[in-house]
Design a protein around this motif. Structure first.
Motif, PDB file in Angstrom:
ATOM      1  N   GLY A 136      54.422  39.591  44.645  1.00 40.68           N
ATOM      2  CA  GLY A 136      54.761  39.067  43.102  1.00 40.68           C
ATOM      3  C   GLY A 136      53.547  38.855  42.053  1.00 40.68           C
ATOM      4  N   LEU A 137      52.450  38.382  43.232  1.00 39.23           N
ATOM      5  CA  LEU A 137      51.207  38.415  42.216  1.00 39.23           C
ATOM      6  C   LEU A 137      50.586  39.560  41.834  1.00 39.23           C
ATOM      7  CD1 LEU A 137      49.210  36.118  44.854  1.00 39.23           C
ATOM      8  CD2 LEU A 137      50.206  35.744  42.302  1.00 39.23           C
ATOM      9  N   ALA A 138      50.731  40.898  42.933  1.00 34.72           N
ATOM     10  CA  ALA A 138      50.389  41.750  42.386  1.00 34.72           C
ATOM     11  C   ALA A 138      50.581  42.380  41.166  1.00 34.72           C
ATOM     12  CB  ALA A 138      50.431  42.935  43.434  1.00 34.72           C
ATOM     13  N   ASP A 139      52.832  42.443  40.991  1.00 33.61           N
ATOM     14  CA  ASP A 139      53.263  42.714  39.069  1.00 33.61           C
ATOM     15  C   ASP A 139      52.747  42.115  38.381  1.00 33.61           C
ATOM     16  OD1 ASP A 139      54.791  44.157  41.539  1.00 33.61           O
ATOM     17  OD2 ASP A 139      56.705  43.418  41.187  1.00 33.61           O
ATOM     18  N   ARG A 184      53.554  44.963  35.685  1.00 35.02           N
ATOM     19  CA  ARG A 184      55.129  45.077  35.945  1.00 35.02           C
ATOM     20  C   ARG A 184      56.349  43.771  35.938  1.00 35.02           C
ATOM     21  NH1 ARG A 184      52.153  48.090  39.552  1.00 35.02           N
ATOM     22  NH2 ARG A 184      52.979  46.656  41.501  1.00 35.02           N
ATOM     23  N   ALA A 185      55.234  42.506  36.054  1.00 35.46           N
ATOM     24  CA  ALA A 185      56.580  41.007  35.736  1.00 35.46           C
ATOM     25  C   ALA A 185      55.760  40.771  34.541  1.00 35.46           C
ATOM     26  CB  ALA A 185      55.822  40.400  36.955  1.00 35.46           C
ATOM     27  N   ASP A 186      56.603  39.618  34.226  1.00 34.36           N
ATOM     28  CA  ASP A 186      55.846  38.698  32.634  1.00 34.36           C
ATOM     29  C   ASP A 186      55.388  36.995  33.532  1.00 34.36           C
ATOM     30  OD1 ASP A 186      56.561  39.547  30.630  1.00 34.36           O
ATOM     31  OD2 ASP A 186      59.139  39.761  31.569  1.00 34.36           O
ATOM     32  N   LEU A 187      55.900  36.487  34.230  1.00 33.79           N
ATOM     33  CA  LEU A 187      55.899  35.577  34.953  1.00 33.79           C
ATOM     34  C   LEU A 187      56.040  34.836  36.533  1.00 33.79           C
ATOM     35  CD1 LEU A 187      57.939  32.651  34.955  1.00 33.79           C
ATOM     36  CD2 LEU A 187      57.925  33.828  33.223  1.00 33.79           C
ATOM     37  N   MET A 188      55.173  33.830  37.573  1.00 26.60           N
ATOM     38  CA  MET A 188      55.445  33.488  38.484  1.00 26.60           C
ATOM     39  C   MET A 188      55.692  32.169  38.155  1.00 26.60           C
ATOM     40  SD  MET A 188      53.538  36.054  41.408  1.00 26.60           S
ATOM     41  CE  MET A 188      54.210  35.110  42.296  1.00 26.60           C
ATOM     42  N   ILE A 189      57.120  31.253  39.110  1.00 29.12           N
ATOM     43  CA  ILE A 189      56.771  29.944  38.831  1.00 29.12           C
ATOM     44  C   ILE A 189      56.474  29.365  40.293  1.00 29.12           C
ATOM     45  CG2 ILE A 189      59.083  29.706  40.078  1.00 29.12           C
ATOM     46  CD1 ILE A 189      59.069  27.463  38.348  1.00 29.12           C
ATOM     47  N   GLY A 190      55.550  27.862  40.375  1.00 29.67           N
ATOM     48  CA  GLY A 190      55.158  28.279  41.810  1.00 29.67           C
ATOM     49  C   GLY A 190      53.437  28.482  42.036  1.00 29.67           C
ATOM     50  N   LEU A 191      53.013  28.133  40.898  1.00 28.92           N
ATOM     51  CA  LEU A 191      51.329  29.198  41.390  1.00 28.92           C
ATOM     52  C   LEU A 191      50.014  28.166  41.333  1.00 28.92           C
ATOM     53  CD1 LEU A 191      51.418  32.154  38.759  1.00 28.92           C
ATOM     54  CD2 LEU A 191      51.174  32.162  41.091  1.00 28.92           C
ATOM     55  N   ALA A 192      49.677  27.816  42.082  1.00 27.94           N
ATOM     56  CA  ALA A 192      48.484  27.090  42.427  1.00 27.94           C
ATOM     57  C   ALA A 192      47.091  28.373  41.819  1.00 27.94           C
ATOM     58  CB  ALA A 192      47.861  26.968  43.797  1.00 27.94           C
ATOM     59  N   LYS A 193      46.439  27.212  41.143  1.00 31.59           N
ATOM     60  CA  LYS A 193      45.396  28.151  40.236  1.00 31.59           C
ATOM     61  C   LYS A 193      44.035  27.755  41.388  1.00 31.59           C
ATOM     62  CE  LYS A 193      45.150  25.862  35.774  1.00 31.59           C
ATOM     63  NZ  LYS A 193      44.595  25.232  34.886  1.00 31.59           N
ATOM     64  N   THR A 194      43.476  29.280  40.509  1.00 29.37           N
ATOM     65  CA  THR A 194      42.407  29.282  41.678  1.00 29.37           C
ATOM     66  C   THR A 194      41.895  30.070  39.997  1.00 29.37           C
ATOM     67  OG1 THR A 194      42.789  31.496  42.148  1.00 29.37           O
ATOM     68  CG2 THR A 194      43.330  29.795  43.952  1.00 29.37           C
ATOM     69  N   PRO A 195      40.147  30.245  40.844  1.00 29.79           N
ATOM     70  CA  PRO A 195      39.244  31.143  39.307  1.00 29.79           C
ATOM     71  C   PRO A 195      39.721  33.091  39.429  1.00 29.79           C
ATOM     72  CG  PRO A 195      37.919  29.575  40.815  1.00 29.79           C
ATOM     73  CD  PRO A 195      40.022  29.431  41.183  1.00 29.79           C
ATOM     74  N   TYR A 222      44.042  36.800  35.538  1.00 30.09           N
ATOM     75  CA  TYR A 222      44.396  37.867  34.846  1.00 30.09           C
ATOM     76  C   TYR A 222      45.901  37.333  34.568  1.00 30.09           C
ATOM     77  CZ  TYR A 222      45.941  37.848  40.243  1.00 30.09           C
ATOM     78  OH  TYR A 222      46.416  37.633  41.113  1.00 30.09           O
ATOM     79  N   ILE A 223      46.636  35.405  34.793  1.00 30.27           N
ATOM     80  CA  ILE A 223      46.962  34.837  35.151  1.00 30.27           C
ATOM     81  C   ILE A 223      46.997  33.493  33.757  1.00 30.27           C
ATOM     82  CG2 ILE A 223      48.150  32.610  35.831  1.00 30.27           C
ATOM     83  CD1 ILE A 223      48.614  34.684  38.186  1.00 30.27           C
ATOM     84  N   GLU A 224      47.668  33.785  32.827  1.00 30.49           N
ATOM     85  CA  GLU A 224      47.482  32.527  31.794  1.00 30.49           C
ATOM     86  C   GLU A 224      48.628  31.378  32.357  1.00 30.49           C
ATOM     87  OE1 GLU A 224      45.512  30.612  28.619  1.00 30.49           O
ATOM     88  OE2 GLU A 224      45.616  33.405  28.798  1.00 30.49           O
ATOM     89  N   TYR A 225      47.745  30.627  32.668  1.00 32.26           N
ATOM     90  CA  TYR A 225      48.764  29.261  33.120  1.00 32.26           C
ATOM     91  C   TYR A 225      49.183  28.012  31.876  1.00 32.26           C
ATOM     92  CZ  TYR A 225      47.048  30.326  37.856  1.00 32.26           C
ATOM     93  OH  TYR A 225      46.683  30.403  39.195  1.00 32.26           O
ATOM     94  N   LEU A 226      50.326  27.825  31.985  1.00 27.24           N
ATOM     95  CA  LEU A 226      50.344  26.714  31.121  1.00 27.24           C
ATOM     96  C   LEU A 226      49.866  25.448  31.536  1.00 27.24           C
ATOM     97  CD1 LEU A 226      54.524  26.891  31.330  1.00 27.24           C
ATOM     98  CD2 LEU A 226      53.118  28.191  29.939  1.00 27.24           C
ATOM     99  N   GLY A 263      53.314  30.491  34.985  1.00 27.89           N
ATOM    100  CA  GLY A 263      51.886  31.881  34.434  1.00 27.89           C
ATOM    101  C   GLY A 263      52.630  32.495  35.003  1.00 27.89           C
ATOM    102  N   PHE A 264      51.593  33.242  33.373  1.00 25.77           N
ATOM    103  CA  PHE A 264      52.233  34.317  32.638  1.00 25.77           C
ATOM    104  C   PHE A 264      51.041  35.831  32.907  1.00 25.77           C
ATOM    105  CE2 PHE A 264      54.954  31.828  30.216  1.00 25.77           C
ATOM    106  CZ  PHE A 264      55.977  32.565  30.109  1.00 25.77           C
ATOM    107  N   SER A 265      51.909  36.925  32.713  1.00 25.83           N
ATOM    108  CA  SER A 265      51.049  38.041  33.065  1.00 25.83           C
ATOM    109  C   SER A 265      50.086  37.865  31.968  1.00 25.83           C
ATOM    110  CB  SER A 265      51.259  38.867  33.107  1.00 25.83           C
ATOM    111  OG  SER A 265      50.505  39.810  33.173  1.00 25.83           O
ATOM    112  N   LYS A 266      48.693  38.491  31.626  1.00 29.03           N
ATOM    113  CA  LYS A 266      47.555  38.016  30.671  1.00 29.03           C
ATOM    114  C   LYS A 266      47.893  39.840  30.413  1.00 29.03           C
ATOM    115  CE  LYS A 266      44.457  34.764  31.437  1.00 29.03           C
ATOM    116  NZ  LYS A 266      42.482  34.408  31.639  1.00 29.03           N
TER     117      LYS A 266
END
Length: 246
Positions: A71-74, A79-90, A95-99, A208-211
């Motif tokens: 899912g992270l690779a997508d 290949r994907a728009d967003l994921m839920i339940g994401l921890a934030k890391t540098p 590649y992720i735009e977090y809310l 978080g959204f895919s950049k």
């Protein structure tokens, strides 16, 4: 005439919103946030959150289950728009735009066989033990970057707990929201316990959204709905259904 033009404009906006393609969401099982019922449907707190966001925003979600790393690779490759339940890391922020705000928070905890909980009283006690963790998960520093520890990665928390029960792992790490819920299930009662050592850390959960994909309007709609839900206490109330409380 003016009212007619206004009505036409509003109707056009509704048509555009209705024709908007569903947002592709990648996720994996992580009880009680994401579970699967007897019919193979995804349920849980995160699914409830997405459903409520959809109701408030008019957005639709196409939720796809896959291993977390895939899912992270997508997301990274667009290949994907967003994921839920994401921890934030540098690393992920590249590649992720977090809310702007997390919607929930858990805490990383270590677990052992019931009789060994007192053997892990400090971080130093982790040395020399085989420690299980879930691949691509984020827990806390210095643990995540500590290469001196004997760490073994697996695909999910259920595997971790089964390996712990069989003696293949000496310690496992997980987030208390998820593992504590898992330990309520038959087969774990009295067999697994929290280690005495508890790191002073929190794992905040984000959407978080895919950049790679430009979804500024959708991000705004989701952010607005999520802020309303947090302000109303909607998520906290919903979490009580799954015995998840913070």
């Amino acid at each position: 005439m003016r009212w007619s033009l206004l009505l036409i404009t509003l109707l056009c906006q509704l048509v555009v919103a209705d024709e908007r393609a569903p947002l592709r969401v990648m996720t994996d099982l992580w009880p009680p946030f994401r579970m699967e019922d007897a019919q193979g449907n995804l349920t849980g707190l995160d699914i409830d959150v997405l459903d409520e966001i959809g109701r408030r925003s008019g957005l639709r979600f196409d939720i796809q289950r896959a291993p977390w790393a895939r899912g992270l690779a997508d997301l990274q490759q667009g290949r994907a728009d967003l994921m839920i339940g994401l921890a934030k890391t540098p690393e992920r922020e590249q590649y992720i735009e977090y809310l702007s705000s997390p919607y929930y928070a858990c805490a990383p905890r270590f677990y052992t066989a019931a009789g060994a909980a007192q053997q892990v009283r400090s971080y130093a006690d982790l040395q020399g033990k085989v420690i299980g963790y879930v691949n691509e998960s984020v827990y806390f520093q210095p643990f995540d970057a500590d290469h001196s520890l004997d760490k073994r990665g697996v695909n999910n928390e259920q595997q971790l707990l089964q390996m712990l029960l069989r003696g293949r792992l000496g310690v496992v790490i997980g987030t208390d929201c998820q593992v504590d819920f898992e330990l309520l299930q038959p087969g774990y009662a009295g067999a697994i316990a929290k280690a005495r050592y508890q790191p002073e850390a929190r794992t905040e959960l984000f959407i978080g959204f895919s950049k790679v994909r430009a979804q500024l309007q959708e991000q705004t709609l989701i952010n607005t709905a999520l802020r309303q839900m947090l302000a109303e206490g909607w998520i906290k109330r919903q979490a009580k259904r799954y015995q998840v409380q913070r």
